[in-house]
Design a protein around this motif. Sequence first.
Motif, PDB file in Angstrom:
ATOM      1  N   VAL A  68       0.843  -1.193   0.000  1.00 43.00           N
ATOM      2  CA  VAL A  68       0.000   0.000   0.000  1.00 43.00           C
ATOM      3  C   VAL A  68       0.878   1.243   0.000  1.00 43.00           C
ATOM      4  O   VAL A  68       1.840   1.330   0.750  1.00 43.00           O
ATOM      5  CB  VAL A  68      -0.900   0.027   1.259  1.00 43.00           C
ATOM      6  N   SER A  69       0.544   2.160  -0.873  1.00 39.93           N
ATOM      7  CA  SER A  69       1.160   3.482  -0.798  1.00 39.93           C
ATOM      8  C   SER A  69       0.044   4.419  -0.357  1.00 39.93           C
ATOM      9  O   SER A  69      -0.805   4.803  -1.146  1.00 39.93           O
ATOM     10  CB  SER A  69       1.723   3.887  -2.166  1.00 39.93           C
ATOM     11  N   PRO A  70      -0.004   4.740   0.951  1.00 41.65           N
ATOM     12  CA  PRO A  70      -1.163   5.470   1.489  1.00 41.65           C
ATOM     13  C   PRO A  70      -1.311   6.885   0.941  1.00 41.65           C
ATOM     14  O   PRO A  70      -0.399   7.416   0.303  1.00 41.65           O
ATOM     15  CB  PRO A  70      -0.890   5.509   2.996  1.00 41.65           C
ATOM     16  N   GLU A 117      -1.424   9.849   2.435  1.00 43.87           N
ATOM     17  CA  GLU A 117      -0.340  10.743   2.835  1.00 43.87           C
ATOM     18  C   GLU A 117       0.974  10.022   2.561  1.00 43.87           C
ATOM     19  O   GLU A 117       1.013   8.809   2.505  1.00 43.87           O
ATOM     20  CB  GLU A 117      -0.429  11.031   4.329  1.00 43.87           C
ATOM     21  N   THR A 118       2.027  10.807   2.380  1.00 42.53           N
ATOM     22  CA  THR A 118       3.312  10.188   2.099  1.00 42.53           C
ATOM     23  C   THR A 118       3.787   9.444   3.336  1.00 42.53           C
ATOM     24  O   THR A 118       4.000  10.048   4.383  1.00 42.53           O
ATOM     25  CB  THR A 118       4.328  11.259   1.698  1.00 42.53           C
ATOM     26  N   ALA A 119       3.918   8.144   3.204  1.00 44.63           N
ATOM     27  CA  ALA A 119       4.227   7.308   4.360  1.00 44.63           C
ATOM     28  C   ALA A 119       5.694   6.935   4.384  1.00 44.63           C
ATOM     29  O   ALA A 119       6.080   5.819   4.041  1.00 44.63           O
ATOM     30  CB  ALA A 119       3.351   6.061   4.328  1.00 44.63           C
ATOM     31  N   VAL A 120       6.530   7.873   4.762  1.00 41.04           N
ATOM     32  CA  VAL A 120       7.960   7.604   4.868  1.00 41.04           C
ATOM     33  C   VAL A 120       8.415   7.961   6.279  1.00 41.04           C
ATOM     34  O   VAL A 120       7.749   8.710   6.975  1.00 41.04           O
ATOM     35  CB  VAL A 120       8.777   8.411   3.827  1.00 41.04           C
ATOM     36  N   ALA A 121       9.557   7.388   6.680  1.00 42.23           N
ATOM     37  CA  ALA A 121      10.140   7.753   7.979  1.00 42.23           C
ATOM     38  C   ALA A 121      10.983   8.999   7.754  1.00 42.23           C
ATOM     39  O   ALA A 121      12.027   8.919   7.109  1.00 42.23           O
ATOM     40  CB  ALA A 121      10.984   6.605   8.513  1.00 42.23           C
ATOM     41  N   PRO A 122      10.541  10.147   8.263  1.00 38.72           N
ATOM     42  CA  PRO A 122      11.191  11.414   7.900  1.00 38.72           C
ATOM     43  C   PRO A 122      12.626  11.552   8.379  1.00 38.72           C
ATOM     44  O   PRO A 122      13.431  12.213   7.731  1.00 38.72           O
ATOM     45  CB  PRO A 122      10.300  12.477   8.542  1.00 38.72           C
ATOM     46  N   GLY A 123      12.940  10.915   9.489  1.00 39.98           N
ATOM     47  CA  GLY A 123      14.296  11.055  10.042  1.00 39.98           C
ATOM     48  C   GLY A 123      15.316  10.140   9.397  1.00 39.98           C
ATOM     49  O   GLY A 123      16.510  10.227   9.687  1.00 39.98           O
ATOM     50  N   SER A 134       7.858   6.726  -1.543  1.00 42.27           N
ATOM     51  CA  SER A 134       6.723   5.992  -0.983  1.00 42.27           C
ATOM     52  C   SER A 134       6.339   4.805  -1.878  1.00 42.27           C
ATOM     53  O   SER A 134       6.071   3.705  -1.393  1.00 42.27           O
ATOM     54  CB  SER A 134       5.538   6.949  -0.825  1.00 42.27           C
ATOM     55  N   ILE A 135       6.351   5.042  -3.183  1.00 49.11           N
ATOM     56  CA  ILE A 135       6.013   3.953  -4.113  1.00 49.11           C
ATOM     57  C   ILE A 135       7.132   2.907  -4.124  1.00 49.11           C
ATOM     58  O   ILE A 135       6.872   1.700  -4.142  1.00 49.11           O
ATOM     59  CB  ILE A 135       5.738   4.518  -5.524  1.00 49.11           C
ATOM     60  N   MET A 165       8.992   2.133  -1.657  1.00 49.17           N
ATOM     61  CA  MET A 165       8.828   1.347  -0.428  1.00 49.17           C
ATOM     62  C   MET A 165       7.713   0.319  -0.579  1.00 49.17           C
ATOM     63  O   MET A 165       7.795  -0.784  -0.045  1.00 49.17           O
ATOM     64  CB  MET A 165       8.543   2.277   0.754  1.00 49.17           C
ATOM     65  N   ALA A 166       6.685   0.701  -1.321  1.00 48.85           N
ATOM     66  CA  ALA A 166       5.578  -0.242  -1.552  1.00 48.85           C
ATOM     67  C   ALA A 166       6.015  -1.385  -2.464  1.00 48.85           C
ATOM     68  O   ALA A 166       5.541  -2.509  -2.328  1.00 48.85           O
ATOM     69  CB  ALA A 166       4.390   0.489  -2.151  1.00 48.85           C
ATOM     70  N   ARG A 211      15.001   1.334  13.203  1.00 47.45           N
ATOM     71  CA  ARG A 211      14.448   2.590  12.675  1.00 47.45           C
ATOM     72  C   ARG A 211      14.075   3.525  13.829  1.00 47.45           C
ATOM     73  O   ARG A 211      14.371   4.721  13.795  1.00 47.45           O
ATOM     74  CB  ARG A 211      13.231   2.277  11.798  1.00 47.45           C
ATOM     75  N   GLU A 218      15.442   7.311  14.681  1.00 48.73           N
ATOM     76  CA  GLU A 218      14.540   8.467  14.779  1.00 48.73           C
ATOM     77  C   GLU A 218      14.738   9.200  16.109  1.00 48.73           C
ATOM     78  O   GLU A 218      14.720  10.421  16.160  1.00 48.73           O
ATOM     79  CB  GLU A 218      13.070   8.031  14.640  1.00 48.73           C
ATOM     80  N   ARG A 263      18.310  10.926  16.314  1.00 48.59           N
ATOM     81  CA  ARG A 263      18.508  12.032  15.373  1.00 48.59           C
ATOM     82  C   ARG A 263      17.688  13.272  15.737  1.00 48.59           C
ATOM     83  O   ARG A 263      17.728  14.265  15.030  1.00 48.59           O
ATOM     84  CB  ARG A 263      18.171  11.566  13.955  1.00 48.59           C
ATOM     85  N   SER A 272       1.357   8.427   7.985  1.00 50.88           N
ATOM     86  CA  SER A 272       0.828   7.196   7.381  1.00 50.88           C
ATOM     87  C   SER A 272       1.815   6.038   7.431  1.00 50.88           C
ATOM     88  O   SER A 272       1.521   4.962   6.922  1.00 50.88           O
ATOM     89  CB  SER A 272       0.462   7.453   5.919  1.00 50.88           C
ATOM     90  N   LEU A 273       2.978   6.271   8.044  1.00 48.97           N
ATOM     91  CA  LEU A 273       3.983   5.206   8.053  1.00 48.97           C
ATOM     92  C   LEU A 273       3.468   3.955   8.766  1.00 48.97           C
ATOM     93  O   LEU A 273       3.661   2.838   8.291  1.00 48.97           O
ATOM     94  CB  LEU A 273       5.283   5.703   8.713  1.00 48.97           C
ATOM     95  N   GLN A 304       0.436   3.013   9.067  1.00 52.24           N
ATOM     96  CA  GLN A 304      -0.569   2.378   8.210  1.00 52.24           C
ATOM     97  C   GLN A 304       0.122   1.464   7.188  1.00 52.24           C
ATOM     98  O   GLN A 304      -0.315   0.360   6.942  1.00 52.24           O
ATOM     99  CB  GLN A 304      -1.338   3.472   7.486  1.00 52.24           C
ATOM    100  N   ARG A 305       1.209   1.970   6.631  1.00 48.16           N
ATOM    101  CA  ARG A 305       1.965   1.166   5.676  1.00 48.16           C
ATOM    102  C   ARG A 305       2.522  -0.080   6.366  1.00 48.16           C
ATOM    103  O   ARG A 305       2.437  -1.191   5.841  1.00 48.16           O
ATOM    104  CB  ARG A 305       3.130   1.991   5.116  1.00 48.16           C
ATOM    105  N   THR A 307       0.380  -3.108   7.008  1.00 48.05           N
ATOM    106  CA  THR A 307       0.085  -4.006   5.883  1.00 48.05           C
ATOM    107  C   THR A 307       1.274  -4.923   5.573  1.00 48.05           C
ATOM    108  O   THR A 307       1.259  -5.633   4.579  1.00 48.05           O
ATOM    109  CB  THR A 307      -0.287  -3.224   4.600  1.00 48.05           C
TER     110      THR A 307
END
Lengths: 242, 242
Positions: free
Chosen positions: A80-82, A84-90, A144-145, A147-148, B9, B13, B16, B79-80, B82-83, B86
């Motif tokens: 799933v690519s939700p 909102e952008t579902a990435v770990a920002p740090g 995000s894609i 990662m999916a 991870r 986070e 950092r 949304s992380l 949520q990803r 799954t």
Amino acid sequence: MDAIKIESLTKRYRDVIAVDSLSLCIGEGELFSLLGVNGAGKTTTIKMLSCLTEPTSGNAYLLGKSIRQDTAEVKSLIAVSPQETAVAPGLSVRENLELMCGVHGFTKDKQNAKINELTELLGLEGVISRKAGKLSGGWQRRLSIAMALISEPKILFLDEPTLGLDVIARSDLWDLIRSLKGNITIILTTHYMEEAEALSDRIAIMKDGTLLVCDTAENIKAAVGVDDFEQAFIRIVKGALQ
Amino acid sequence: MKMLSFAKRNTKEILRDPLTVIFGLGFPLVVLLLLSAIQANIPVPMFEIEQLTPGISVFGLSFMTLFSATLIAKDRGGSLLQRLYTTPLKPIDFILGYTLPIVPFAVAQSGICYIVAIILGLDITVNILFSVAFVIPISILFIALGLLFGSILTDKQVGGICGALLTNLSAWLSGTWFDLELVGGTFKDIAYALPFVHAVELERAVLMGHFADIFPHLWWVLGYAIAALAIAVLLFLRQMKK
């Protein structure tokens, strides 16, 4: 075999019916779009199909596996690519990809091979060491894609993948989605009519949790009697086919 | 392996975020130095280094609640999660993945606190090592509180509840800043019905080498830790299904 077979899928939140007895089939390798105005039930449908939300009634089968009884098997088939952008920002782009490899239990060799492959496919080489949280919206969507795609899913859910992107970033993502077409079954939700028309094999239009129509863009336009897909969508949502 | 990838991870986070280092390590040390300076000018038995250090060490752990709660609340807000829901990660992987990375951080914080205390005059004994080791069960209590609050609050609410309220409450009710006997009455009863003063008295007993005196304080700490962890797991599972 159908990639997805949905049978009377319903989701009720107290007094609100988010999805009402949805039934449809999606073929393997098909790019299928779900359209609808806000609150139509698109995201709830995706959440049920990806086992994030339990249906109130009905069932759906993803490559023969039930979303109610075979949750673990379904999760191994999908990504799933939700919305909102579902990435770990740090984390850096590479570390985000490593995280996804890790949670799928990849070996070090497979991890490196997969990251190299997806970095090349999505053109992430130039940002691989940058923190995900510092990337532009377009690059975050690409990540995000990526990662999916790490888990080599058979079915990919893209929930509004181009929302908020500029025209160039959107065009780039369209090219990417087109390149995936045929290899993976893709379920796309979007608010952009031209996006659905340009990319999809078939389109389903929902309103208030109910499926109004499901066909190719050409057939939908022909059924309404207009040349413009956006006009067809507006007329259908306003009741043209009722 | 899958859980460790998620834990890795979370470690990144946390480390950092510069506020983590400033508040997690710096703030307790500032308090230790300040109260030691007061003690040097106006001697108070409570602020003698062997009484003060265990209290500051436990006080520092309240920041572990803040870190874990903030991380979970932020993950829930985006949304992380949520990803990741799954993916093949199981609920226990999420719980351990959030809990385990903070334990070494808590131990390191406590270790640094005792090293500074040695510089300020604390006698070097093997009991210091035991004191640092006994921080582990206490840290589980504070991390579990973080899991609990992070599962129900937004990251902004976490800042208020955990960052301000809990750090102050755990300090006032710990018997570190003032003798609870001086206030007495209901305040003292409430303090002894909560785990914070027991955590401090446990640490003090270990540092003094009075191992028979760690009871019943250890039971209070473990009891609250288990209860907090159980409630946190239930709340986390509940929000996972939402």
